[in-house]
Design a protein around this motif. Structure first.
Motif, PDB file in Angstrom:
ATOM      1  N   ALA A 102       1.457  -1.198  -0.054  1.00  0.00           N
ATOM      2  CA  ALA A 102      -0.333  -0.183  -0.005  1.00  0.00           C
ATOM      3  C   ALA A 102       1.088   1.047   0.080  1.00  0.00           C
ATOM      4  CB  ALA A 102      -1.376   0.020   1.363  1.00  0.00           C
ATOM      5  N   ALA A 103       1.681   1.090   0.580  1.00  0.00           N
ATOM      6  CA  ALA A 103       3.054   2.274   0.947  1.00  0.00           C
ATOM      7  C   ALA A 103       3.436   2.302  -0.899  1.00  0.00           C
ATOM      8  CB  ALA A 103       4.022   1.902   1.809  1.00  0.00           C
ATOM      9  N   ARG A 104       3.594   1.810  -1.158  1.00  0.00           N
ATOM     10  CA  ARG A 104       4.324   2.198  -2.651  1.00  0.00           C
ATOM     11  C   ARG A 104       3.433   2.355  -3.656  1.00  0.00           C
ATOM     12  NH1 ARG A 104       9.050   2.688  -1.940  1.00  0.00           N
ATOM     13  NH2 ARG A 104       9.133   2.331  -3.640  1.00  0.00           N
ATOM     14  N   VAL A 105       1.886   1.960  -3.532  1.00  0.00           N
ATOM     15  CA  VAL A 105       1.017   2.491  -4.249  1.00  0.00           C
ATOM     16  C   VAL A 105       1.127   4.077  -4.217  1.00  0.00           C
ATOM     17  CG1 VAL A 105      -1.697   2.578  -4.113  1.00  0.00           C
ATOM     18  CG2 VAL A 105      -0.435   0.510  -4.382  1.00  0.00           C
ATOM     19  N   ALA A 106       1.372   4.846  -2.952  1.00  0.00           N
ATOM     20  CA  ALA A 106       1.590   6.253  -2.771  1.00  0.00           C
ATOM     21  C   ALA A 106       2.248   6.478  -3.682  1.00  0.00           C
ATOM     22  CB  ALA A 106       1.400   6.467  -1.111  1.00  0.00           C
ATOM     23  N   THR A 107       4.086   6.164  -2.951  1.00  0.00           N
ATOM     24  CA  THR A 107       5.181   6.351  -3.394  1.00  0.00           C
ATOM     25  C   THR A 107       4.962   6.518  -5.111  1.00  0.00           C
ATOM     26  OG1 THR A 107       5.619   5.376  -1.536  1.00  0.00           O
ATOM     27  CG2 THR A 107       7.717   6.137  -2.989  1.00  0.00           C
ATOM     28  N   ALA A 108       4.564   6.170  -5.613  1.00  0.00           N
ATOM     29  CA  ALA A 108       4.329   5.728  -7.135  1.00  0.00           C
ATOM     30  C   ALA A 108       3.378   6.809  -7.725  1.00  0.00           C
ATOM     31  CB  ALA A 108       3.558   4.511  -7.563  1.00  0.00           C
ATOM     32  N   ALA A 109       2.358   6.862  -6.581  1.00  0.00           N
ATOM     33  CA  ALA A 109       1.770   8.185  -6.782  1.00  0.00           C
ATOM     34  C   ALA A 109       2.513   9.882  -6.681  1.00  0.00           C
ATOM     35  CB  ALA A 109       0.227   8.182  -5.897  1.00  0.00           C
ATOM     36  N   GLY A 110       2.464   9.699  -6.368  1.00  0.00           N
ATOM     37  CA  GLY A 110       3.672  10.965  -5.942  1.00  0.00           C
ATOM     38  C   GLY A 110       5.196  10.795  -7.372  1.00  0.00           C
ATOM     39  N   ALA A 111       5.450  10.527  -7.858  1.00  0.00           N
ATOM     40  CA  ALA A 111       6.695  10.055  -8.590  1.00  0.00           C
ATOM     41  C   ALA A 111       6.378  10.336 -10.111  1.00  0.00           C
ATOM     42  CB  ALA A 111       7.522   8.231  -8.726  1.00  0.00           C
ATOM     43  N   ALA A 112       4.874   9.282 -10.027  1.00  0.00           N
ATOM     44  CA  ALA A 112       3.821   9.737 -10.990  1.00  0.00           C
ATOM     45  C   ALA A 112       3.372  11.492 -11.809  1.00  0.00           C
ATOM     46  CB  ALA A 112       2.705   8.855 -11.358  1.00  0.00           C
ATOM     47  N   LEU A 113       3.670  11.980 -10.553  1.00  0.00           N
ATOM     48  CA  LEU A 113       2.866  13.515 -10.687  1.00  0.00           C
ATOM     49  C   LEU A 113       3.913  13.964 -10.638  1.00  0.00           C
ATOM     50  CD1 LEU A 113       0.901  14.958 -10.954  1.00  0.00           C
ATOM     51  CD2 LEU A 113       1.102  15.409  -8.425  1.00  0.00           C
ATOM     52  N   TYR A 114       5.201  13.425 -10.391  1.00  0.00           N
ATOM     53  CA  TYR A 114       6.707  14.384 -10.533  1.00  0.00           C
ATOM     54  C   TYR A 114       7.023  15.021 -12.233  1.00  0.00           C
ATOM     55  CZ  TYR A 114      11.092  16.696  -9.408  1.00  0.00           C
ATOM     56  OH  TYR A 114      12.515  17.288  -9.513  1.00  0.00           O
ATOM     57  N   ILE A 115       7.804  13.634 -12.227  1.00  0.00           N
ATOM     58  CA  ILE A 115       8.307  13.549 -13.281  1.00  0.00           C
ATOM     59  C   ILE A 115       7.818  14.251 -14.564  1.00  0.00           C
ATOM     60  CG2 ILE A 115       9.408  11.911 -15.355  1.00  0.00           C
ATOM     61  CD1 ILE A 115      11.054  11.930 -12.406  1.00  0.00           C
ATOM     62  N   PRO A 116       6.578  13.806 -14.826  1.00  0.00           N
ATOM     63  CA  PRO A 116       6.358  14.673 -15.982  1.00  0.00           C
ATOM     64  C   PRO A 116       6.075  16.496 -15.627  1.00  0.00           C
ATOM     65  CG  PRO A 116       4.555  13.271 -15.743  1.00  0.00           C
ATOM     66  CD  PRO A 116       6.018  12.847 -14.787  1.00  0.00           C
ATOM     67  N   ALA A 117       5.427  16.838 -14.483  1.00  0.00           N
ATOM     68  CA  ALA A 117       5.714  18.188 -14.106  1.00  0.00           C
ATOM     69  C   ALA A 117       6.849  18.800 -14.556  1.00  0.00           C
ATOM     70  CB  ALA A 117       4.773  18.448 -12.692  1.00  0.00           C
ATOM     71  N   ALA A 118       7.720  17.954 -13.694  1.00  0.00           N
ATOM     72  CA  ALA A 118       9.570  18.484 -13.901  1.00  0.00           C
ATOM     73  C   ALA A 118       9.098  19.016 -15.325  1.00  0.00           C
ATOM     74  CB  ALA A 118      10.356  17.374 -12.890  1.00  0.00           C
ATOM     75  N   SER A 119       9.406  18.286 -16.210  1.00  0.00           N
ATOM     76  CA  SER A 119       9.964  17.938 -17.511  1.00  0.00           C
ATOM     77  C   SER A 119       9.256  18.787 -18.111  1.00  0.00           C
ATOM     78  CB  SER A 119       9.455  16.910 -18.361  1.00  0.00           C
ATOM     79  OG  SER A 119      10.048  15.505 -17.762  1.00  0.00           O
ATOM     80  N   ALA A 120       7.502  19.517 -17.640  1.00  0.00           N
ATOM     81  CA  ALA A 120       7.162  20.542 -18.106  1.00  0.00           C
ATOM     82  C   ALA A 120       7.441  21.550 -18.005  1.00  0.00           C
ATOM     83  CB  ALA A 120       6.206  20.350 -18.195  1.00  0.00           C
ATOM     84  N   SER A 121       7.793  21.771 -16.844  1.00  0.00           N
ATOM     85  CA  SER A 121       8.506  22.983 -16.210  1.00  0.00           C
ATOM     86  C   SER A 121       9.851  23.083 -16.731  1.00  0.00           C
ATOM     87  CB  SER A 121       8.543  22.791 -14.362  1.00  0.00           C
ATOM     88  OG  SER A 121       7.773  22.395 -14.348  1.00  0.00           O
ATOM     89  N   ALA A 122      10.875  22.310 -17.288  1.00  0.00           N
ATOM     90  CA  ALA A 122      12.256  22.657 -17.357  1.00  0.00           C
ATOM     91  C   ALA A 122      12.069  24.013 -18.981  1.00  0.00           C
ATOM     92  CB  ALA A 122      12.996  21.717 -17.543  1.00  0.00           C
TER      93      ALA A 122
END
Length: 409
Positions: A102-122
């Motif tokens: 369950a904790a890995r599901v939550a962690t993956a949710a944060g990761a899934a949101l971060y990488i595209p947002a960081a690339s778009a920001s760059a």
């Protein structure tokens, strides 16, 4: 604040966040034995820790990208890093396998949101002629994780226990969230008329073929990389230290491949760089049956693999962002989803090939991976033809996003 002046100190911060997420993604394989002992579970059951993370990322990346597409990027990045940190803290505290999953599901949710947002920001903070390099800096954090993060996390788990690795990642997430909140200017992408307009690029044939290309070459690569220890056993004689050194060669050259891919994209365009990179990957995979027997040839193969595999990422993200900048986060999320779907699918298919391939199963991994890479070349070329001939080609929004506001508070 000008776009170029704003991006220079921010990109390293975004890259460190990507480094943390990349480490989290790949380090689990190195800590599985400790998790098995700590939670008194079987290796097969604990193996779901990696699978659940990758599948959750693949499913949630496009969903979260669509839901947050109009939200200011700094806010999205901070939220994603906080969720990532909390998920790792929960992983470190997990008293059972069910809790850890369950904790890995939550962690993956944060990761899934971060990488595209960081690339778009760059991309949004960079001048158009430097966009490929800006994205490469962020993606370089993922590459760097294979060089430093994964070996260090694996060593930490062996020395201090697997929970210490997750605590380290949680702390890194908190530090990155604070750095982004205090150092990133506001980044607002061009507003589209509404949700339907923002989702329209998902139905764009060019976007679909671009994402399919990512899925194919990632599946081909991870079909082999998931079982690289067994594949390279003739070269390493089963020595874990030798294997670690080969993976270090892969990781170092992967960082170089990301930088090279970004610079080459800015100079030659995304499509030529993508085609050359995927073709090189196909050659590496096809020749693995010939290079995996000797240490010297294995070193050359792993180095070439690292360069070609990671040089694909900047041109792919550049192509998607250029299709529709107003839907950049969603399209980049789809690409991330395809990446992690390829990781999961490659491991699954590779396992079936080994199980049913007999004495030549390991050789067939490279051959099948090369076939998938060649198919990726085909879908990439089809996507280019659709872009040139498609009726919507001339109606897309320009590829240059609106400037960031430059506010830092």
């Amino acid at each position: 604040m000008s776009r170029t002046r704003a991006v220079l100190p921010v990109l390293p911060v975004l890259a460190v966040g990507a480094f943390a997420i990349g480490t989290d993604t790949f380090v689990v394989a190195g800590v599985l034995p400790e998790v098995v002992d700590g939670l008194k579970s079987s290796l097969a059951d604990v193996g779901w820790v990696s699978t659940v993370f990758a599948l959750t990322y693949a499913v949630l990346a496009p969903v979260l990208g669509a839901l947050t597409g109009r939200v200011e990027r700094r806010t999205v990045l901070v939220i994603s890093l906080v969720v990532f940190a909390l998920g790792n803290a929960a992983s470190a505290l997990a008293p059972s396998l069910g809790w850890l999953l369950a904790a890995r599901v939550a962690t993956a949710a944060g990761a899934a949101l971060y990488i595209p947002a960081a690339s778009a920001s760059a991309a949004a903070l960079s001048a158009p002629e430097r966009r490929g390099r800006a994205m490469a800096v962020v993606l370089g954090g993922l590459s760097a994780a294979t060089v430093a993060g994964v070996p260090f996390g694996t060593w930490l788990a062996a020395d201090l226990g697997w929970r210490s690795t997750f605590w380290l990642l949680a702390g890194l997430g908190v530090v990155c969230a604070a750095a982004v909140a205090g150092g990133l200017p506001e980044v607002r992408l061009p507003a589209s008329p509404g949700l339907a307009a923002r989702l329209a690029p998902v139905r764009d044939t060019r976007a679909l073929f671009t994402v399919l290309t990512t899925l194919l070459f990632m599946t081909g690569g991870y079909l082999v990389l998931t079982y690289i220890g067994a594949v390279l056993a003739p070269a390493t004689d089963g020595n874990g230290t030798t294997l670690a050194l080969l993976l270090l060669v892969f990781g170092v050259l992967a960082v170089g491949g990301t930088v090279l891919g970004g610079r080459a994209t800015d100079r030659f365009g995304a499509t030529p760089v993508l085609l050359v990179s995927v073709a090189g990957l196909a050659v590496v995979l096809a020749t693995l049956p010939l290079t995996r027997d000797g240490l010297a040839t294995a070193v050359l193969a792993m180095g070439a693999w690292g360069v070609t595999a990671m040089a694909t990422q900047p041109p792919q993200q550049h192509r998607l962002f250029a299709i529709a900048p107003t839907s950049g986060p969603l399209l980049l999320s789809l690409n991330s989803s395809a990446t992690f779907a390829g990781i999961s699918l490659g491991g699954f298919i590779g396992g079936r090939v080994i199980a049913h391939g007999g004495a030549h199963g390991l050789d067939r991994l490279g051959q099948l991976g090369a076939v998938l890479a060649v198919l990726a070349l085909g879908t990439a070329l089809i996507g280019v033809r659709v872009k040139a001939a498609g009726p919507a080609a001339g109606r897309q929004a320009p590829a240059t996003p609106a400037p960031a506001t430059g506010k830092s508070g």
